[in-house]
Write a protein that holds these residues in place. Sequence first.
Motif, PDB file in Angstrom:
ATOM      1  N   SER A 109      -7.270 -80.469  38.470  1.00  0.00           N
ATOM      2  CA  SER A 109      -6.546 -79.198  38.301  1.00  0.00           C
ATOM      3  C   SER A 109      -5.909 -78.749  39.619  1.00  0.00           C
ATOM      4  CB  SER A 109      -7.494 -78.126  37.782  1.00  0.00           C
ATOM      5  OG  SER A 109      -8.614 -78.070  38.633  1.00  0.00           O
ATOM      6  N   ASP A 110      -6.479 -79.147  40.735  1.00  0.00           N
ATOM      7  CA  ASP A 110      -5.972 -78.744  42.047  1.00  0.00           C
ATOM      8  C   ASP A 110      -4.994 -79.815  42.544  1.00  0.00           C
ATOM      9  OD1 ASP A 110      -5.606 -78.260  44.724  1.00  0.00           O
ATOM     10  OD2 ASP A 110      -7.725 -77.891  45.163  1.00  0.00           O
ATOM     11  N   PRO A 111      -3.702 -79.453  42.722  1.00  0.00           N
ATOM     12  CA  PRO A 111      -2.726 -80.484  43.116  1.00  0.00           C
ATOM     13  C   PRO A 111      -2.987 -81.066  44.506  1.00  0.00           C
ATOM     14  CG  PRO A 111      -1.740 -78.285  43.112  1.00  0.00           C
ATOM     15  CD  PRO A 111      -3.110 -78.130  42.551  1.00  0.00           C
ATOM     16  N   ASN A 112      -3.838 -80.384  45.281  1.00  0.00           N
ATOM     17  CA  ASN A 112      -4.158 -80.886  46.624  1.00  0.00           C
ATOM     18  C   ASN A 112      -5.165 -82.032  46.574  1.00  0.00           C
ATOM     19  OD1 ASN A 112      -4.115 -80.636  49.549  1.00  0.00           O
ATOM     20  ND2 ASN A 112      -6.178 -79.765  49.380  1.00  0.00           N
ATOM     21  N   VAL A 113      -5.805 -82.200  45.421  1.00  0.00           N
ATOM     22  CA  VAL A 113      -6.893 -83.180  45.306  1.00  0.00           C
ATOM     23  C   VAL A 113      -6.474 -84.295  44.370  1.00  0.00           C
ATOM     24  CG1 VAL A 113      -9.328 -83.496  44.706  1.00  0.00           C
ATOM     25  CG2 VAL A 113      -8.550 -81.291  45.598  1.00  0.00           C
ATOM     26  N   GLN A 114      -6.752 -85.521  44.769  1.00  0.00           N
ATOM     27  CA  GLN A 114      -6.498 -86.638  43.861  1.00  0.00           C
ATOM     28  C   GLN A 114      -7.733 -87.523  43.804  1.00  0.00           C
ATOM     29  OE1 GLN A 114      -2.639 -88.423  43.583  1.00  0.00           O
ATOM     30  NE2 GLN A 114      -3.542 -90.469  43.750  1.00  0.00           N
ATOM     31  N   LEU A 115      -8.089 -87.922  42.604  1.00  0.00           N
ATOM     32  CA  LEU A 115      -9.265 -88.787  42.451  1.00  0.00           C
ATOM     33  C   LEU A 115      -8.836 -90.130  41.887  1.00  0.00           C
ATOM     34  CD1 LEU A 115     -12.359 -89.193  42.436  1.00  0.00           C
ATOM     35  CD2 LEU A 115     -12.376 -88.241  40.125  1.00  0.00           C
ATOM     36  N   THR A 116      -9.160 -91.187  42.609  1.00  0.00           N
ATOM     37  CA  THR A 116      -8.870 -92.539  42.135  1.00  0.00           C
ATOM     38  C   THR A 116     -10.199 -93.245  41.891  1.00  0.00           C
ATOM     39  OG1 THR A 116      -6.927 -92.560  43.558  1.00  0.00           O
ATOM     40  CG2 THR A 116      -7.662 -94.692  42.721  1.00  0.00           C
ATOM     41  N   VAL A 117     -10.294 -93.906  40.757  1.00  0.00           N
ATOM     42  CA  VAL A 117     -11.538 -94.625  40.450  1.00  0.00           C
ATOM     43  C   VAL A 117     -11.202 -96.099  40.276  1.00  0.00           C
ATOM     44  CG1 VAL A 117     -13.534 -94.757  38.932  1.00  0.00           C
ATOM     45  CG2 VAL A 117     -12.334 -92.575  39.201  1.00  0.00           C
ATOM     46  N   VAL A 118     -11.912 -96.929  41.001  1.00  0.00           N
ATOM     47  CA  VAL A 118     -11.693 -98.369  40.915  1.00  0.00           C
ATOM     48  C   VAL A 118     -12.963 -98.999  40.346  1.00  0.00           C
ATOM     49  CG1 VAL A 118     -11.117-100.454  42.203  1.00  0.00           C
ATOM     50  CG2 VAL A 118     -10.269 -98.231  42.990  1.00  0.00           C
ATOM     51  N   THR A 119     -12.777 -99.836  39.343  1.00  0.00           N
ATOM     52  CA  THR A 119     -13.952-100.456  38.722  1.00  0.00           C
ATOM     53  C   THR A 119     -14.054-101.922  39.142  1.00  0.00           C
ATOM     54  OG1 THR A 119     -13.739 -98.964  36.862  1.00  0.00           O
ATOM     55  CG2 THR A 119     -15.083-100.918  36.505  1.00  0.00           C
ATOM     56  N   LEU A 120     -15.266-102.306  39.525  1.00  0.00           N
ATOM     57  CA  LEU A 120     -15.576-103.689  39.862  1.00  0.00           C
ATOM     58  C   LEU A 120     -16.686-104.151  38.910  1.00  0.00           C
ATOM     59  CD1 LEU A 120     -16.019-103.257  43.748  1.00  0.00           C
ATOM     60  CD2 LEU A 120     -13.892-103.759  42.536  1.00  0.00           C
ATOM     61  N   ARG A 121     -16.735-105.449  38.677  1.00  0.00           N
ATOM     62  CA  ARG A 121     -17.805-105.932  37.792  1.00  0.00           C
ATOM     63  C   ARG A 121     -18.337-107.259  38.322  1.00  0.00           C
ATOM     64  NH1 ARG A 121     -15.415-105.931  32.390  1.00  0.00           N
ATOM     65  NH2 ARG A 121     -15.583-103.685  32.508  1.00  0.00           N
ATOM     66  N   ASP A 122     -19.627-107.466  38.108  1.00  0.00           N
ATOM     67  CA  ASP A 122     -20.210-108.737  38.536  1.00  0.00           C
ATOM     68  C   ASP A 122     -19.643-109.867  37.684  1.00  0.00           C
ATOM     69  OD1 ASP A 122     -22.077-110.347  40.071  1.00  0.00           O
ATOM     70  OD2 ASP A 122     -23.142-110.598  38.175  1.00  0.00           O
ATOM     71  N   LYS A 123     -19.490-111.017  38.310  1.00  0.00           N
ATOM     72  CA  LYS A 123     -18.919-112.175  37.619  1.00  0.00           C
ATOM     73  C   LYS A 123     -19.738-112.569  36.397  1.00  0.00           C
ATOM     74  CE  LYS A 123     -16.550-115.100  41.016  1.00  0.00           C
ATOM     75  NZ  LYS A 123     -15.301-114.450  40.696  1.00  0.00           N
ATOM     76  N   VAL A 124     -21.056-112.463  36.506  1.00  0.00           N
ATOM     77  CA  VAL A 124     -21.924-113.038  35.480  1.00  0.00           C
ATOM     78  C   VAL A 124     -22.718-111.985  34.710  1.00  0.00           C
ATOM     79  CG1 VAL A 124     -23.868-114.627  35.137  1.00  0.00           C
ATOM     80  CG2 VAL A 124     -22.108-115.148  36.858  1.00  0.00           C
ATOM     81  N   TYR A 125     -23.260-111.023  35.428  1.00  0.00           N
ATOM     82  CA  TYR A 125     -24.169-110.061  34.787  1.00  0.00           C
ATOM     83  C   TYR A 125     -23.413-108.797  34.354  1.00  0.00           C
ATOM     84  CZ  TYR A 125     -28.109-112.830  36.388  1.00  0.00           C
ATOM     85  OH  TYR A 125     -29.005-113.835  36.571  1.00  0.00           O
ATOM     86  N   PRO A 126     -23.904-108.141  33.310  1.00  0.00           N
ATOM     87  CA  PRO A 126     -23.218-106.907  32.856  1.00  0.00           C
ATOM     88  C   PRO A 126     -23.528-105.729  33.785  1.00  0.00           C
ATOM     89  CG  PRO A 126     -25.133-107.340  31.469  1.00  0.00           C
ATOM     90  CD  PRO A 126     -25.055-108.480  32.450  1.00  0.00           C
ATOM     91  N   LEU A 127     -23.052-105.831  34.988  1.00  0.00           N
ATOM     92  CA  LEU A 127     -23.299-104.783  35.986  1.00  0.00           C
ATOM     93  C   LEU A 127     -21.967-104.337  36.564  1.00  0.00           C
ATOM     94  CD1 LEU A 127     -26.113-104.697  38.591  1.00  0.00           C
ATOM     95  CD2 LEU A 127     -23.806-104.056  39.218  1.00  0.00           C
ATOM     96  N   GLU A 128     -21.782-103.041  36.579  1.00  0.00           N
ATOM     97  CA  GLU A 128     -20.483-102.488  36.966  1.00  0.00           C
ATOM     98  C   GLU A 128     -20.653-101.528  38.144  1.00  0.00           C
ATOM     99  OE1 GLU A 128     -17.525-101.391  33.631  1.00  0.00           O
ATOM    100  OE2 GLU A 128     -18.442 -99.535  34.326  1.00  0.00           O
ATOM    101  N   VAL A 129     -19.682-101.577  39.045  1.00  0.00           N
ATOM    102  CA  VAL A 129     -19.686-100.650  40.183  1.00  0.00           C
ATOM    103  C   VAL A 129     -18.365 -99.893  40.149  1.00  0.00           C
ATOM    104  CG1 VAL A 129     -19.562-100.530  42.698  1.00  0.00           C
ATOM    105  CG2 VAL A 129     -21.188-102.085  41.618  1.00  0.00           C
ATOM    106  N   LYS A 130     -18.444 -98.579  40.166  1.00  0.00           N
ATOM    107  CA  LYS A 130     -17.208 -97.782  40.219  1.00  0.00           C
ATOM    108  C   LYS A 130     -17.109 -97.171  41.608  1.00  0.00           C
ATOM    109  CE  LYS A 130     -16.449 -95.916  35.540  1.00  0.00           C
ATOM    110  NZ  LYS A 130     -16.273 -97.055  34.805  1.00  0.00           N
TER     111      LYS A 130
END
Length: 722
Positions: A109-130
């Motif tokens: 809501s605040d134009p001064n703030v921007q949020l970027t989210v990048v998702t990474l995932r393990d090659k083999v296991y169902p584990l995710e890092v944002k």
Amino acid sequence: MKRNFLLWAIVLLCPWTMWAQSDSVIRIGTQRTDLVLRVTPEGKLTQAYLGPRLLNAADCQQIPAGVGREVYFAYGSNDYFEPAIRVTHADGHPGMQLDYVSQKVVPQSDPNVQLTVVTLRDKVYPLEVKLFYETYDRENVIKMWTEIRHDEKKAVVLHEEASAMLYMSSPAYYLTEFTGSWGDESIMREQRLLPGKKVLDTRLGARAAMFCSPFFLLSVGDRARENDGQVLLGTLNWTGNFRFTFELDSRHVLRVIAGINPYASEYRLEPGQVFRTPEFVWTLSETGTGQASRDLQDWARNYQLKDGHGDRLTLLNNWESTGFNFDEEVLKTYIRKSADLGVDMFLLDDGWFANKYPRKNDKQGLGDWDPTHDKLPGGVQALVEEADRAGVKFGIWIEPEMVSMKSELYEKHPDWVIRFPDREPYFYRNQLVLDLCNPEVQDYVFGIVDKLLSENPKLAYFKWDCNSPITNPLSPYLKENQSHLYIDYVRGLYNVLDRIKAKYPNVPMMLCSGGSGRCDYGALQYFTEFWASDNTDPIRRIFIQWGFSHFFPAKSVGAHVTSMGKQSLKFRTDVALTGKLGFDIDVNKLTPEEIAFCRQAVGHFKRLSPVTLEGDQYRLVSPYEGQHAALMYVARDQNKAVLFTYDLFPNRYTEKVFPVRLQGLDPHKMYKVEEINQEAGVEVVPWEGDGEVFSGDYLMKVGLNLFTDRRENSRMIELTAQ
Ligand code: DGJ
């Protein structure tokens, strides 16, 4: 559903999806800084650039991927340095390799703030890092944190989980740490980083910052300077064990890793549960430390500090003069004298509570938060009413996370206390820490504040102390998950503070921890200020407050005039006036002239608080560099400024005294310059220019001869645009 899943599997596995991803460039930017990330053809997210903002967006596309600079590399990846994350999977496998999956910008809501989210995932296991990147455009501040989640069959163990990792590249780096101990907090020490690792951390749990503050100053290329050079100021929003690792390799690439200290803190993460790391907050300045501090202070006032733009209550505290020795009558005198001093509030410190084991010293009573009957027959209520009659507010000290063994609380709930069941406990200040991992204990701690406020709705302020680190580290509540203690303790504390803030959003609170054993922006979202040190000798205070000024705006730094030090009342007051002014002095010993002087100082503080508390701060002359110190504050519209100068230990015979060159003024404006806050009986050393008008340009280029060859002389100068 099944069809959707198949489609997704095709998309994710298709080689040209991989190719499309490898083209990804992610620009995380503010008005003055760019952090550019790039995905390699192999699908690794790397840091391509960190530095001053690039003029052309298109240039970001040309920067090659940062080889060997994986943004959040895991133990088990092709990298030989300290990883950001290390886990043991549910099946015992110790390795992980994170691939880039996606990025999105989340609207704010605040134009001064921007949020970027990048998702990474393990090659083999169902584990995710944002990876989360929140940018504050104007303030030039970036906040980074991480979320980890998995769908493995059983719990995954997190051994290390950094909030963020940054890379820098330069022939030289200088790190300033802010270390010390009780009475000597936040002392600045700069050192050149050499290949290998330098770690700043704490393992104390509560009172976590007793020896090392959760922030640092990294100067790139050369030693840190106020007005030029590239510097990065960083801090972790976490009121517990933190760790900053600076690892320099032989190619002179520096990795900065910030996060919770993994020390004794393996965390079992259940399937579907999200682990959110604390936020790493940083700013990069190309024009030295002064700008970086001003940016961080702005950000704090605008976004982080409780009531960041609100007024602050000046106060009289009784700790330094009475200690535990007071009764209702003594306090009533203090309350009335608060009104004489002109402060907003009287703050009652330690020693007012407990009946079976009255709090007459620091060996007993913590945990029993009922007023001591024979000391305070009218209870807290009588004091609040007296304050009301005197026209001041009333505030009170609590230390709700702690317990004395000699207390009814301990007798009733020994299982609420962090300690080894099978050994004699060891103590820090004769007390133990309550087990805030336990929700019942959280309720109890919340209840202390809730009861005091519901019984005394006019109670205006809390000083929340925390004098002990976590000792005898075993939580009866956590059972087999003991390694969660340091993390769950802080989360428990935040639960309590969240509840207090939700129910009593407008009650100001001072964060205190045996001085500034807690001084982090994680806590300061709940507190309006923190107590900088029990050492109020003004000479040491100049150094202590100088250190804190690198990260905190003046309004958040509690600074009291006491009887410590042999300096004049004026000198002591001139030091306290650069923070949030208070008094902790035996008011009965003050002469009418001294009371009048204090009143005048409070008047200056209030009148000039739009400048000192809201304005821009400039550190002009460092006490670390010689025998003098000077700093100033300039109002946003550059029409008012306040300057403080201090002569510390001049050597009369060999001293060379230079003019003080001001900063932050409008060179085209004319300013009247006047010395204020004089105390009757304290000689004013005359200086040329008092009461005269100078251009901002003159004041910033030529300066004023304000320093003297006197020992412990101070000046407060007001500048007013004509
Ligand atoms: C430590 C604090 O820093 C002091 O200001 C005072 O509140 C004492 N605790 C009281 O025990």
